[in-house]
Design an enzyme around this catalytic site. Structure first.
Site, PDB file in Angstrom:
ATOM      1  N   CYS A  46      45.558  37.403  33.474  1.00 55.02           N
ATOM      2  CA  CYS A  46      44.111  37.622  33.396  1.00 55.02           C
ATOM      3  C   CYS A  46      43.454  37.344  34.746  1.00 55.02           C
ATOM      4  CB  CYS A  46      43.506  36.710  32.315  1.00 55.02           C
ATOM      5  SG  CYS A  46      41.711  36.801  32.207  1.00 55.02           S
TER       6      CYS A  46
ATOM      7  N   CYS B 244      40.071  35.518  34.548  1.00 60.50           N
ATOM      8  CA  CYS B 244      40.226  34.074  34.347  1.00 60.50           C
ATOM      9  C   CYS B 244      40.679  33.375  35.626  1.00 60.50           C
ATOM     10  CB  CYS B 244      41.254  33.785  33.258  1.00 60.50           C
ATOM     11  SG  CYS B 244      41.042  34.789  31.777  1.00 60.50           S
ATOM     12  N   ASP B 245      41.667  33.952  36.300  1.00 58.88           N
ATOM     13  CA  ASP B 245      42.358  33.208  37.345  1.00 58.88           C
ATOM     14  C   ASP B 245      42.171  33.743  38.761  1.00 58.88           C
ATOM     15  OD1 ASP B 245      43.397  31.522  35.373  1.00 58.88           O
ATOM     16  OD2 ASP B 245      45.042  32.909  34.964  1.00 58.88           O
TER      17      ASP B 245
END
Lengths: 306, 306
Positions: free
Chosen positions: B134, B137-138
């Site tokens: 993701c 997200c990251d």
């Protein structure tokens, strides 16, 4: 020129900032009061997922604010006025109350809503200490307690029914002789033996020490006053989205911002998140999710615009 | 008989439990692994609003689990099979893999989805330590770092473009000679000088010490192997919603649960929340908001059913 301007720094706006900055957008937030939104008036929050024990409203919001700031969010104090789109350049100009204006390629509206107040003595003082505007949020704190609901519309009736799941007694105080809410709700109210309707009556003050202990009621026909001993007063006399500065075309009849499934308003490039949009359930986690969604969609919009 | 059974105890399910219990519903959760869902595999979460500093995935989920438990949630270990509705009584029977079955008046599906794995050495070991599924997200953790994206579909191309906002270099490793993603994305990929496509190539292992430092690539035509020094590997080779146990009629062609605007499925009384539903962006805060929404709507459904 900014990629994105976020108007409002409550849960929706701060979450939009967190997601926007992490998507590499150059953004700016505008807030007319201090950051945190309505949650700042909430004593304890028990239903925001991620906190084992209830968290103070101001603590939760201060964490969100500092999270956004740590990532690089800049929040300026100001009140937004007109938003004008330059359709040639696909750029928005937002005028501020101090006469200045800001320019951005996209906008997220996250201005929240305000609960209609009764404006009676004790109401503000005991907000979060027995006075509440949300049974979903605070009902579970009133297990086996005596409460009163003020109002007679659908929300008041629904919330009174909801409260009977916890409270031992729910007085339903309404200024008229008949409730405005749907017939089916009225029937359920009358069939529920925990609920005692008090018609033709207004509440004139809320009293207590650390927490609410008493409400003073006044019959509108006889002017007779009466003390009601109780632990909680839930006020549902309406609420208004903070949308007065927006053009009519963006709003529905309840003055909420109309949105599509991407949270985009009727103006391409302007998104809306949280309590000010239509169909909001006015919950913190939902406002935060809205903000994240709006930011991801603003990112996509900016990519498309090139 | 329960008011509500929640299948799955990730962010969506736990949030549904928090809201359901606080609405006075008698509910039960079923989880086939341990509670927490996919977030348990996430090293650090920086975008869940309410935490100033990044929080460990397991810490966040353990807080949500304990929050639900403190309010009274019961979580049983088990895998749900068929869900059968008794249309006369408006009651659902859920069979479990141990042969038993449970009965409830409403159901929330919150089973999440699974990322397609490459199943190569190092992939699992370094998940959350340089291996990610993701970019939203990251991605922000890879500022000025060298990364590789594995895949060639729309998601891989979008996420590669997203990563260029942070990473100094993005190798885009695809097993074919041509990307499957939309032409417009392909054009943007080719125009972006941070992205270097590597065609006709697979990744055979991921290596490192504490964190990822290297990937081994293999050209499919020549079988030639090559080391690629890097800090992160983002894998986008598909994902599948955990919906295999559900009837076809509830699913779209991507096997996601079809929902209406109340998160209700095509079967009245069954709701779906989080990553397993259509149009999910697979973000924790959105799954949590979904769970809360589904629980509030399940409450309304139960009230209507009387």
């Amino acid at each position: 020129m900014k990629d994105l301007i976020i108007i409002g720094a409550g849960p929706a706006g701060l979450s939009a900032a967190i997601y926007g900055i992490r998507a590499g957008l150059d953004l700016l937030m505008i807030e007319r009061f201090s950051p945190g939104g309505q949650v700042m008036n909430t004593h304890e929050v028990e239903n925001y997922p991620g906190f084992v024990d209830p968290v103070k409203g101001w603590e939760l919001m201060s964490a969100m604010e500092n999270q956004a700031r740590r990532l690089g969010a800049e929040i300026i104090n100001g009140e937004a006025g007109a938003i004008i789109k330059d359709k040639e350049k696909n750029v928005f100009s937002i005028s501020l109350s101090n006469g200045k204006s800001l320019i951005a390629r996209s906008v997220i509206l996250a201005c929240g809503s305000a609960n209609q107040k009764l404006n009676i003595p004790g109401e503000q003082e005991f907000t979060g200490k027995g006075v509440s505007y949300c049974a979903t949020c605070d009902g579970a704190f009133f297990k086996d307690k005596v409460t009163a609901v003020i109002g007679g519309g659908n929300t008041a009736l629904e919330e009174a029914l909801f409260l009977t799941r916890f409270a031992s007694k729910v007085y339903l105080v309404h200024r008229r002789y008949e409730f405005r809410g749907e017939k089916i709700l009225q029937q359920r109210i009358l069939a529920n033996n925990k609920i005692e309707p008090i018609y033709d009556t207004i509440i004139t003050s809320i009293e207590g020490k650390e927490k609410v202990t008493k409400a003073i009621l006044k019959n509108k026909s006889t002017n007779e006053k009466k003390d009601l001993l109780l632990d909680g007063v839930f006020i549902f006399v309406g609420y208004s989205p903070n949308t007065a500065f927006l053009p009519e075309e963006l709003l529905n009849t309840r003055k909420e911002v109309i949105i599509d499934k991407n949270l985009q308003t009727k103006i391409h490039g302007i998104f809306a998140a949280g309590d000010m949009r239509e169909n909001s359930k006015r919950q913190i986690v939902m406002a935060a999710a809205d903000g994240a969604t709006a930011a991801m969609n603003a990112y996509d919009y900016l990519q498309e615009m090139g």
